[in-house]
Design an enzyme around this catalytic site. Structure first.
Site, short mmCIF file in Angstrom:
data_model
loop_
_atom_site.label_atom_id
_atom_site.label_comp_id
_atom_site.label_asym_id
_atom_site.label_seq_id
_atom_site.Cartn_x
_atom_site.Cartn_y
_atom_site.Cartn_z
N ASP A 32 -2.84 4.61 -2.77
CA ASP A 32 -3.73 5.37 -1.91
C ASP A 32 -4.27 6.71 -2.43
O ASP A 32 -3.47 7.50 -3.05
CB ASP A 32 -3.15 5.65 -0.49
N GLU A 42 -6.99 3.80 -5.36
CA GLU A 42 -8.14 4.14 -4.50
C GLU A 42 -8.54 5.53 -5.12
O GLU A 42 -7.63 6.33 -5.22
CB GLU A 42 -7.73 4.09 -3.03
N ASP A 99 0.80 -1.04 -0.01
CA ASP A 99 -0.02 -0.05 0.15
C ASP A 99 0.97 1.24 -0.03
O ASP A 99 1.94 1.29 0.95
CB ASP A 99 -0.79 -0.13 1.29
N HIS A 152 -10.54 -1.30 5.58
CA HIS A 152 -10.14 -0.57 7.08
C HIS A 152 -10.90 0.64 7.07
O HIS A 152 -10.65 1.02 8.16
CB HIS A 152 -8.59 -0.57 6.84
N ASP A 153 -11.46 1.23 6.15
CA ASP A 153 -12.45 2.52 6.50
C ASP A 153 -13.83 2.34 6.49
O ASP A 153 -14.51 3.33 6.54
CB ASP A 153 -11.98 3.46 5.23
O1 TEU Z 1 -8.68 6.92 2.28
C1 TEU Z 1 -9.26 7.74 1.67
C2 TEU Z 1 -10.54 7.93 1.99
O2 TEU Z 1 -11.33 8.16 0.81
C3 TEU Z 1 -11.11 8.06 3.31
O3 TEU Z 1 -10.63 9.00 4.14
C4 TEU Z 1 -12.50 7.79 3.18
O4 TEU Z 1 -13.19 9.23 3.00
C5 TEU Z 1 -13.11 7.65 4.83
O5 TEU Z 1 -12.06 6.78 5.48
C6 TEU Z 1 -14.16 7.39 4.88
O6 TEU Z 1 -14.36 6.28 4.30
C7 TEU Z 1 -7.27 6.41 2.29
C8 TEU Z 1 -7.00 5.46 3.28
O7 TEU Z 1 -7.72 4.19 2.95
C9 TEU Z 1 -7.37 5.80 4.70
O8 TEU Z 1 -7.31 4.96 5.85
C10 TEU Z 1 -6.58 7.00 5.05
O9 TEU Z 1 -6.78 7.81 6.30
C11 TEU Z 1 -6.62 8.12 3.73
O10 TEU Z 1 -6.51 7.57 2.80
C12 TEU Z 1 -5.51 9.11 4.19
O11 TEU Z 1 -4.36 8.40 3.60
#
Ligand code: TEU
Ligand code: CA
Length: 558
Positions: free
Chosen positions: A203, A256, A102, A330-331
């Site tokens: 990311d 992403e 990642d 994970h989000d």
């Molecule tokens: O996530 C980007 C993103 O789209 C998230 O901020 C999303 O809006 C939020 O988590 C709700 O779903 C990526 C990574 O997956 C996340 O863990 C990081 O915090 C973020 O980028 C910043 O690097």
């Protein structure tokens, strides 16, 4: 159909996402680590996943759990050493597993040496143009852009200068206009690919090109988003990355992306465009926000969700792009808590959701714990949460005068910590994850474990295993056309897959009540056999009229 018909090693594979902090702790400090992943590779092999995507393990202050990278060339001590990593990579390859790193190149931690150098040398730093630094306006930030994590997106740097941070204030956005920044990023990608990693998850990659006039925004939420998502040089940068990096290795890349639609997805993933192999989009995971507000729980609009997924399937496939198939990461909250059933129909609903996603066209992703049906954390107090986003939102809403119980309801439902609680290997204290207090508490539903899943032949785990094998052994799932039947039903999603004269029929029902429904079969076809179902006694010769809670059936037709 032009475009994505070419065979590629990653097209019939399933990706398993590991969140290292919460996967397996090998040295009892309460934090998952590389040796823990190493230990569990045979488990992943047994499941059948081919590609292991591991979220960032680079040196980092961990303000955003590693998405704030301070050194791209080293492993954070929390997770182990570079030697641990190399050994894990070697073992993975011996087992026939691929490793996907990642990589976060939209921003770095403010502790990165580049940023630190600017703090010391100001405008004279050779890295001054690596970040987005602008003068303020009469003591105010340069414009009104906001951070995704709440609040203003600019932070004072020195004198009257500010730096942009689309995420936390310790995550400074990189300036992709700088040629030498881009070269440094590509060099770093070569470092990991030369080591033997098999690909990258990039990311928030479609945020790297910002519109350069940095004007105020009153339209998007958060403010500024429309000026930096899918920005003017996006395709140019990805083509350059492909040309200078990806093209030289047999690697896979997944971007992403946010603010996406199928046409944009096709532009990014069509093989002729030489950008990325696939993208993540999360449109179908917003259908339970109340009035569009992520932090207020609404009823999931299943019909809308099916319509979105259907639209993506049809359009991206027809346009020669490639889809990623995702319920959770994970989000995101846990999918069974969200669209399935946590109690009586836990098992059947988890299997139905799995089938609905894995029978589609694209590359399926499983997020750790999904394969045993793990549920949301169930935390009651804000003190149990660790995620910077949840804590910021809590504070923001508290300051706005909202009731604590209301705020907590929203956080319990949407917090990213729902997906981040430790992996539940056993029902012992510490869940087989660690013998020490874990960095984030174990979820309330401690009864859902890998140990039980492996003993029970009918478990969710073995259902996922079957789905993975089906894809590996049947080209129809990889290359077959997708077609929806019974368009417009509120809770039933029926579709066929067709390839080289073969025809499969997939029915998934997203509700907890038995109903009757005349399921249509494509003209002139009858059932040959049942391939997969989530109820034992599914009739194999006729199409069912009575459909049971969360029922899911896959037939082969003739
Ligand atoms: O996530 C980007 C993103 O789209 C998230 O901020 C999303 O809006 C939020 O988590 C709700 O779903 C990526 C990574 O997956 C996340 O863990 C990081 O915090 C973020 O980028 C910043 O690097
Ligand atoms: Ca550890």
């Amino acid at each position: 159909m032009e475009g994505n018909t070419k065979m590629e090693w990653w097209k019939n594979a399933c990706v398993y996402q590991v969140y290292p902090k919460s996967f397996q702790d090998s040295n009892d400090d309460g934090i998952g680590d590389i040796n823990g992943i190493h230990m569990r590779l045979p488990y992943l092999k047994k499941l059948g996943a081919k590609i292991i995507w591991i979220t960032p393990m680079y040196t980092s202050p961990q303000n955003d759990n590693g998405y704030d990278i301070a050194d791209y060339y080293n492993i954070d001590r929390l997770f182990g050493t570079m030697e641990d990593f190399d050994l894990m990579l070697e073992e993975a390859h011996l087992l026939g597993l691929k490793i996907m790193m990642d990589i976060v190149v939209n921003h770095t931690s403010t502790q990165h040496a580049w940023f630190q150098d600017i703090l010391i040398n100001k405008e004279k730093s050779s890295y001054y143009d690596y970040y987005i630094i602008k003068p303020g306006k009469n003591g105010n930030p340069p414009n009104n852009w906001e951070s995704m994590f709440g609040g203003i997106g600019w932070e004072p740097l020195f004198d009257d200068y500010y730096y942009l941070h689309v995420f936390d204030k310790t995550q400074a956005d990189l300036n992709w206009e700088s040629e030498s920044l881009r070269q440094d990023i590509y060099k770093m990608m070569h470092f990991w690919l030369k080591k033997g990693v098999d690909g990258f998850r990039l990311d928030v990659i479609n945020l790297i090109s910002k519109q350069q006039d940095f004007q105020d925004d009153s339209m998007s939420s958060p403010k500024g988003k429309r000026f930096y998502a899918n920005g003017p040089r996006m395709h140019e940068f990805l083509k350059e990355m492909h040309e200078q990096v990806f093209k030289h290795y047999p690697c896979v890349s997944v971007g992403e992306m946010m603010s996406m639609d199928p046409q944009k997805a096709i532009d990014y993933t069509h093989p002729n465009n030489n950008e990325v192999d696939m993208i993540f989009s999360f449109q179908h995971l917003k259908v339970d926000y109340k009035d569009g507000d992520r932090w207020t729980k609404g009823q999931p609009n299943i019909k809308e969700m099916i319509n979105i997924l259907d639209h993506w399937q049809k359009s991206v496939n027809d346009g020669g792009g490639w889809n990623s198939l995702v319920w959770i990461n994970h989000d995101q909250p846990r999918v069974v808590s969200r669209f399935g059933n946590e109690h009586k129909y836990h098992k059947v609903s988890a299997k139905m959701l799995a089938t609905a996603m894995h029978l589609l066209k694209g590359t399926p992703y499983i997020y750790q714990g999904e394969e045993i049906g793990m549920l949301n954390a169930g935390f009651k107090s804000i003190d149990s949460y660790k995620d910077v986003e949840s804590i910021n939102i809590y504070q923001k809403r508290l300051d706005a005068g909202e009731e604590v119980s209301k705020i907590m309801e929203g956080i319990a439902y949407q917090s990213r910590d729902n997906g981040r609680t430790p992996m539940q290997w056993t029902d012992e204290l510490g869940s087989g994850f660690s013998n020490k207090k874990p960095w984030l508490a174990i979820g309330e539903r401690k009864d859902i474990t890998v140990k039980d899943a492996l003993i029970d032949e009918d478990s969710i785990f073995y259902h996922y295993q079957k789905l993975i094998q089906l894809r590996e052994n049947n080209e129809i799932l990889v290359y077959g056309d997708y077609n929806r039947l019974l368009v417009d039903h509120d809770y039933i999603w029926c579709y066929t897959r067709a390839y080289n004269g073969e025809l499969w029929y997939v029915m998934n029902y997203f509700k907890d009540e038995t109903i009757t429904c005349d399921l249509p079969l494509p003209k002139g076809s009858t059932i040959e056999k049942i391939i997969l179902s989530n109820y034992e006694d599914s009739d194999v010769t006729v199409i069912r009229k009575r459909i049971r809670p969360f029922e899911s059936i896959v037939y082969k037709l003739k």
